[in-house]
Design a protein around this motif. Structure first.
Motif, PDB file in Angstrom:
ATOM      1  N   MET A   1       0.840  -1.198   0.000  1.00  0.00           N
ATOM      2  CA  MET A   1       0.000   0.000   0.000  1.00  0.00           C
ATOM      3  C   MET A   1       0.876   1.249   0.000  1.00  0.00           C
ATOM      4  O   MET A   1       1.989   1.234   0.538  1.00  0.00           O
ATOM      5  N   LEU A   2       0.350   2.300  -0.588  1.00  0.00           N
ATOM      6  CA  LEU A   2       1.047   3.581  -0.619  1.00  0.00           C
ATOM      7  C   LEU A   2       0.235   4.605   0.166  1.00  0.00           C
ATOM      8  O   LEU A   2      -0.958   4.795  -0.096  1.00  0.00           O
ATOM      9  N   TYR A   3       0.906   5.254   1.117  1.00  0.00           N
ATOM     10  CA  TYR A   3       0.284   6.289   1.942  1.00  0.00           C
ATOM     11  C   TYR A   3       0.925   7.641   1.664  1.00  0.00           C
ATOM     12  O   TYR A   3       2.089   7.721   1.246  1.00  0.00           O
ATOM     13  N   ASP A   4       0.177   8.689   1.929  1.00  0.00           N
ATOM     14  CA  ASP A   4       0.720  10.037   1.922  1.00  0.00           C
ATOM     15  C   ASP A   4       1.423  10.240   3.257  1.00  0.00           C
ATOM     16  O   ASP A   4       0.806  10.106   4.305  1.00  0.00           O
ATOM     17  N   TRP A   5       2.708  10.550   3.245  1.00  0.00           N
ATOM     18  CA  TRP A   5       3.457  10.611   4.501  1.00  0.00           C
ATOM     19  C   TRP A   5       3.031  11.773   5.390  1.00  0.00           C
ATOM     20  O   TRP A   5       3.245  11.738   6.609  1.00  0.00           O
ATOM     21  N   LYS A   6       2.395  12.786   4.819  1.00  0.00           N
ATOM     22  CA  LYS A   6       1.965  13.927   5.629  1.00  0.00           C
ATOM     23  C   LYS A   6       0.615  13.684   6.293  1.00  0.00           C
ATOM     24  O   LYS A   6       0.438  13.984   7.473  1.00  0.00           O
ATOM     25  N   THR A   7      -0.329  13.138   5.556  1.00  0.00           N
ATOM     26  CA  THR A   7      -1.694  12.971   6.070  1.00  0.00           C
ATOM     27  C   THR A   7      -1.963  11.575   6.625  1.00  0.00           C
ATOM     28  O   THR A   7      -2.882  11.393   7.420  1.00  0.00           O
TER      29      THR A   7
ATOM     30  N   ARG B   1      -4.412   6.912   2.456  1.00  0.00           N
ATOM     31  CA  ARG B   1      -4.001   6.091   1.316  1.00  0.00           C
ATOM     32  C   ARG B   1      -4.015   6.916   0.042  1.00  0.00           C
ATOM     33  O   ARG B   1      -4.881   7.774  -0.144  1.00  0.00           O
ATOM     34  N   VAL B   2      -3.070   6.653  -0.832  1.00  0.00           N
ATOM     35  CA  VAL B   2      -3.019   7.343  -2.120  1.00  0.00           C
ATOM     36  C   VAL B   2      -3.973   6.623  -3.077  1.00  0.00           C
ATOM     37  O   VAL B   2      -3.773   5.457  -3.406  1.00  0.00           O
ATOM     38  N   LYS B   3      -5.019   7.322  -3.514  1.00  0.00           N
ATOM     39  CA  LYS B   3      -6.042   6.720  -4.366  1.00  0.00           C
ATOM     40  C   LYS B   3      -6.122   7.357  -5.745  1.00  0.00           C
ATOM     41  O   LYS B   3      -6.970   6.965  -6.558  1.00  0.00           O
ATOM     42  N   GLU B   4      -5.283   8.350  -5.989  1.00  0.00           N
ATOM     43  CA  GLU B   4      -5.264   9.019  -7.284  1.00  0.00           C
ATOM     44  C   GLU B   4      -3.881   8.916  -7.907  1.00  0.00           C
ATOM     45  O   GLU B   4      -2.884   9.042  -7.194  1.00  0.00           O
ATOM     46  N   PRO B   5      -3.763   8.708  -9.203  1.00  0.00           N
ATOM     47  CA  PRO B   5      -4.850   8.538 -10.188  1.00  0.00           C
ATOM     48  C   PRO B   5      -5.491   7.153 -10.141  1.00  0.00           C
ATOM     49  O   PRO B   5      -6.407   6.882 -10.906  1.00  0.00           O
ATOM     50  N   PHE B   6      -5.018   6.288  -9.223  1.00  0.00           N
ATOM     51  CA  PHE B   6      -5.642   4.985  -9.022  1.00  0.00           C
ATOM     52  C   PHE B   6      -5.372   4.561  -7.582  1.00  0.00           C
ATOM     53  O   PHE B   6      -4.504   5.118  -6.902  1.00  0.00           O
ATOM     54  N   ASN B   7      -6.125   3.578  -7.112  1.00  0.00           N
ATOM     55  CA  ASN B   7      -5.968   3.093  -5.747  1.00  0.00           C
ATOM     56  C   ASN B   7      -4.686   2.262  -5.635  1.00  0.00           C
ATOM     57  O   ASN B   7      -4.572   1.203  -6.235  1.00  0.00           O
ATOM     58  N   HIS B   8      -3.718   2.760  -4.887  1.00  0.00           N
ATOM     59  CA  HIS B   8      -2.410   2.106  -4.787  1.00  0.00           C
ATOM     60  C   HIS B   8      -2.442   0.982  -3.758  1.00  0.00           C
ATOM     61  O   HIS B   8      -1.942   1.115  -2.632  1.00  0.00           O
ATOM     62  N   VAL B   9      -3.023  -0.142  -4.145  1.00  0.00           N
ATOM     63  CA  VAL B   9      -3.073  -1.343  -3.309  1.00  0.00           C
ATOM     64  C   VAL B   9      -2.788  -2.545  -4.196  1.00  0.00           C
ATOM     65  O   VAL B   9      -3.349  -2.680  -5.285  1.00  0.00           O
TER      66      VAL B   9
END
Length: 258
Positions: free
Chosen positions: A59-65, A68-76
């Motif tokens: 999974m990819l997360y935004d390190w600040k918030t 989960r990073v869902k744009e431009p697609f759901n990173h899972v």
């Protein structure tokens, strides 16, 4: 994969809350690694009660918030998918399940997301925190059987309480003493319900002193160098008084020169 945390967005987010040392402990406790599949992504290894690796969720997360990073697609994605293992038979277990053997008498709390399990472990270590990895995830009789004879608390996200309540009869039939924690559902605002907040969102609303310092060092790497060079130790964190704010404002440069 259990390295490279400096480029792991999930680690950076957790460290900004609880401090780098505690974040490292939590990553090790839950078997959370660093993936090269996407820059900054992590891998949540699903390790069962016998210590066997079932698979890993990337999974990819935004390190600040911490979102989960869902744009431009759901990173899972899944490790077995990325490795293109032929005829792979995925049998999911609870994330964090491997802790059960070492803590046979402790109560268990179940949340939906891996992130929530990690954060809640820091704030409420008296429970063994497990994650289903989704609204349904490991909610089946085979996966739940490892909790037979245990005291279990279900801690659903806002909006998922009714769905999780349906699972209670099945859990009781497996010999699980289960209760549902619906405090969030009963006390949430409409805005919070729309956002689908979970227990982690409430817990991180107050940062720890170490987390505040880590956040400052992430924003300003020179501060980390200063702390490490002089082996500085955090004594405490306090909010400035109105008088301190006024004096600081008076000596802050203004205009073009500032």
């Amino acid at each position: 994969t259990m390295k490279g945390y400096g480029s792991n967005n999930f680690f950076l987010f957790i460290a900004a809350i609880v401090g780098r040392e505690e974040a490292t402990r939590l990553m090790d406790l839950f078997n959370i690694g660093t993936s090269r599949h996407w820059q900054g992504s992590c891998v949540f290894w699903q390790t069962d009660v016998n210590g066997e690796i079932r698979t890993g969720k990337i999974m990819l997360y935004d390190w600040k918030t911490g979102h989960r990073v869902k744009e431009p697609f759901n990173h899972v994605s899944w490790v077995h998918s990325v490795m293109r293992l032929p005829d792979f038979n995925l049998r999911q277990c609870f994330f964090g399940e491997h802790q059960l053997r070492a803590r046979p008498d402790d109560a268990v709390a179940i949340v939906e997301s891996e992130k929530s399990a990690v954060i809640a472990t820091h704030y409420m270590p008296q429970f063994v925190w497990l994650a289903t990895g989704g609204k349904n995830g490991a909610f089946n009789s085979e996966a739940l059987s490892v909790l037979s004879g245990r005291e279990v608390f279900l801690v659903p996200d806002l909006g998922a309480t009714e769905d999780w309540c349906i699972k209670i009869p099945m859990m009781k039939s497996l010999g699980i003493s289960v209760r549902i924690f619906d405090f969030l559902e009963r006390n949430a605002s409409e805005e919070q319900r729309q956002s689908g907040l979970d227990i982690a969102d409430y817990l991180v609303s107050e940062l720890t002193p170490q987390g505040i310092l880590e956040g400052m060092m992430q924003r300003n790497p020179a501060l980390r160098k200063l702390v490490e060079t002089f082996d500085m130790e955090l004594v405490g964190v306090s909010e400035m008084t109105e008088e301190e704010r006024r004096r600081y404002s008076d000596c802050t440069p203004t205009g073009d020169a500032g």
